[in-house]
Design a protein around this motif. Sequence first.
Motif, PDB file in Angstrom:
ATOM      1  N   GLU A   6       3.039  -0.237  10.147  1.00  0.00           N
ATOM      2  CA  GLU A   6       2.368   0.439   9.042  1.00  0.00           C
ATOM      3  C   GLU A   6       2.224   1.923   9.332  1.00  0.00           C
ATOM      4  N   SER A   7       2.129   2.701   8.259  1.00  0.00           N
ATOM      5  CA  SER A   7       1.881   4.136   8.389  1.00  0.00           C
ATOM      6  C   SER A   7       1.242   4.628   7.099  1.00  0.00           C
ATOM      7  N   GLY A   8       0.779   5.878   7.140  1.00  0.00           N
ATOM      8  CA  GLY A   8       0.229   6.475   5.937  1.00  0.00           C
ATOM      9  C   GLY A   8      -1.281   6.530   5.869  1.00  0.00           C
ATOM     10  N   GLY A   9      -1.937   5.918   6.820  1.00  0.00           N
ATOM     11  CA  GLY A   9      -3.391   5.953   6.821  1.00  0.00           C
ATOM     12  C   GLY A   9      -3.906   7.340   7.163  1.00  0.00           C
ATOM     13  N   GLY A  10      -5.208   7.531   6.968  1.00  0.00           N
ATOM     14  CA  GLY A  10      -5.804   8.807   7.291  1.00  0.00           C
ATOM     15  C   GLY A  10      -7.138   8.984   6.619  1.00  0.00           C
ATOM     16  N   LEU A  11      -7.591  10.215   6.611  1.00  0.00           N
ATOM     17  CA  LEU A  11      -8.866  10.568   5.990  1.00  0.00           C
ATOM     18  C   LEU A  11      -8.626  11.022   4.559  1.00  0.00           C
ATOM     19  N   VAL A  12      -9.377  10.445   3.646  1.00  0.00           N
ATOM     20  CA  VAL A  12      -9.229  10.806   2.239  1.00  0.00           C
ATOM     21  C   VAL A  12     -10.610  10.883   1.610  1.00  0.00           C
ATOM     22  N   GLN A  13     -10.782  11.796   0.681  1.00  0.00           N
ATOM     23  CA  GLN A  13     -12.075  11.955   0.027  1.00  0.00           C
ATOM     24  C   GLN A  13     -12.270  10.885  -1.037  1.00  0.00           C
ATOM     25  N   PRO A  14     -13.502  10.534  -1.316  1.00  0.00           N
ATOM     26  CA  PRO A  14     -13.765   9.586  -2.400  1.00  0.00           C
ATOM     27  C   PRO A  14     -13.127  10.082  -3.692  1.00  0.00           C
ATOM     28  N   GLY A  15     -12.478   9.175  -4.400  1.00  0.00           N
ATOM     29  CA  GLY A  15     -11.780   9.524  -5.620  1.00  0.00           C
ATOM     30  C   GLY A  15     -10.353   9.963  -5.396  1.00  0.00           C
ATOM     31  N   GLY A  16      -9.966  10.123  -4.150  1.00  0.00           N
ATOM     32  CA  GLY A  16      -8.627  10.569  -3.823  1.00  0.00           C
ATOM     33  C   GLY A  16      -7.613   9.435  -3.789  1.00  0.00           C
ATOM     34  N   SER A  17      -6.392   9.796  -3.373  1.00  0.00           N
ATOM     35  CA  SER A  17      -5.294   8.829  -3.334  1.00  0.00           C
ATOM     36  C   SER A  17      -4.629   8.817  -1.967  1.00  0.00           C
ATOM     37  N   LEU A  18      -4.006   7.698  -1.678  1.00  0.00           N
ATOM     38  CA  LEU A  18      -3.311   7.529  -0.404  1.00  0.00           C
ATOM     39  C   LEU A  18      -2.259   6.446  -0.601  1.00  0.00           C
ATOM     40  N   LEU A  80       1.563   0.353  -0.437  1.00  0.00           N
ATOM     41  CA  LEU A  80       0.296   0.116  -1.114  1.00  0.00           C
ATOM     42  C   LEU A  80      -0.224   1.477  -1.558  1.00  0.00           C
ATOM     43  N   GLN A  81      -0.103   1.726  -2.868  1.00  0.00           N
ATOM     44  CA  GLN A  81      -0.616   2.961  -3.432  1.00  0.00           C
ATOM     45  C   GLN A  81      -2.083   2.754  -3.770  1.00  0.00           C
ATOM     46  N   MET A  82      -2.905   3.633  -3.242  1.00  0.00           N
ATOM     47  CA  MET A  82      -4.349   3.527  -3.433  1.00  0.00           C
ATOM     48  C   MET A  82      -4.840   4.745  -4.199  1.00  0.00           C
ATOM     49  N   LYS A  83      -5.514   4.509  -5.300  1.00  0.00           N
ATOM     50  CA  LYS A  83      -6.065   5.601  -6.104  1.00  0.00           C
ATOM     51  C   LYS A  83      -7.557   5.372  -6.290  1.00  0.00           C
ATOM     52  N   SER A  84      -8.251   6.443  -6.648  1.00  0.00           N
ATOM     53  CA  SER A  84      -9.698   6.346  -6.887  1.00  0.00           C
ATOM     54  C   SER A  84     -10.398   5.606  -5.753  1.00  0.00           C
ATOM     55  N   VAL A  85     -10.067   5.973  -4.540  1.00  0.00           N
ATOM     56  CA  VAL A  85     -10.628   5.256  -3.392  1.00  0.00           C
ATOM     57  C   VAL A  85     -12.134   5.481  -3.292  1.00  0.00           C
ATOM     58  N   GLU A  86     -12.764   4.490  -2.703  1.00  0.00           N
ATOM     59  CA  GLU A  86     -14.211   4.517  -2.541  1.00  0.00           C
ATOM     60  C   GLU A  86     -14.551   4.358  -1.058  1.00  0.00           C
ATOM     61  N   ALA A  87     -15.776   4.693  -0.704  1.00  0.00           N
ATOM     62  CA  ALA A  87     -16.186   4.556   0.695  1.00  0.00           C
ATOM     63  C   ALA A  87     -15.969   3.131   1.196  1.00  0.00           C
ATOM     64  N   GLU A  88     -16.144   2.177   0.304  1.00  0.00           N
ATOM     65  CA  GLU A  88     -15.976   0.763   0.674  1.00  0.00           C
ATOM     66  C   GLU A  88     -14.522   0.403   0.993  1.00  0.00           C
TER      67      GLU A  88
END
Length: 116
Positions: A6-18, A80-88
């Motif tokens: 796997e790759s692509g992880g990291g720090l992202v702000q709430p509401g951001g995408s990864l 796995l496209q992640m949008k509108s991420v939340e702290a959870e």
Amino acid sequence: QVRLVESGGGLVQPGGSLTLSCAIPKWIVSIIAVGWHRQAPGKQREWVAIYNTDTTTTYAPFVKGRFTISRDEPRNTVYLQMKSVEAEDTGLYFCYIDPAHEARAWGQGTQVIVSS
């Protein structure tokens, strides 16, 4: 032994995408399904999404339309496209595959941290 990366992880702000990626060994030619799990700190691992060989997808209720799982067969990669991420959504994300003639295989995980 099948090993996924796997790759692509990291720090992202709430509401951001990864977008997370999972590389599948090229020699595995018959796969029934691919998917993602995650494990938040102090919690049990939970299923996130699955992509079946017939291209149907299913998501955990907590996804709420925010994530998209996809598979690029020529590139032997699952996304796995992640949008509108939340702290959870913070946690270690693992991809897996269900080969037709092998046991389920997992990756080592990629860390996602959602924080401002």
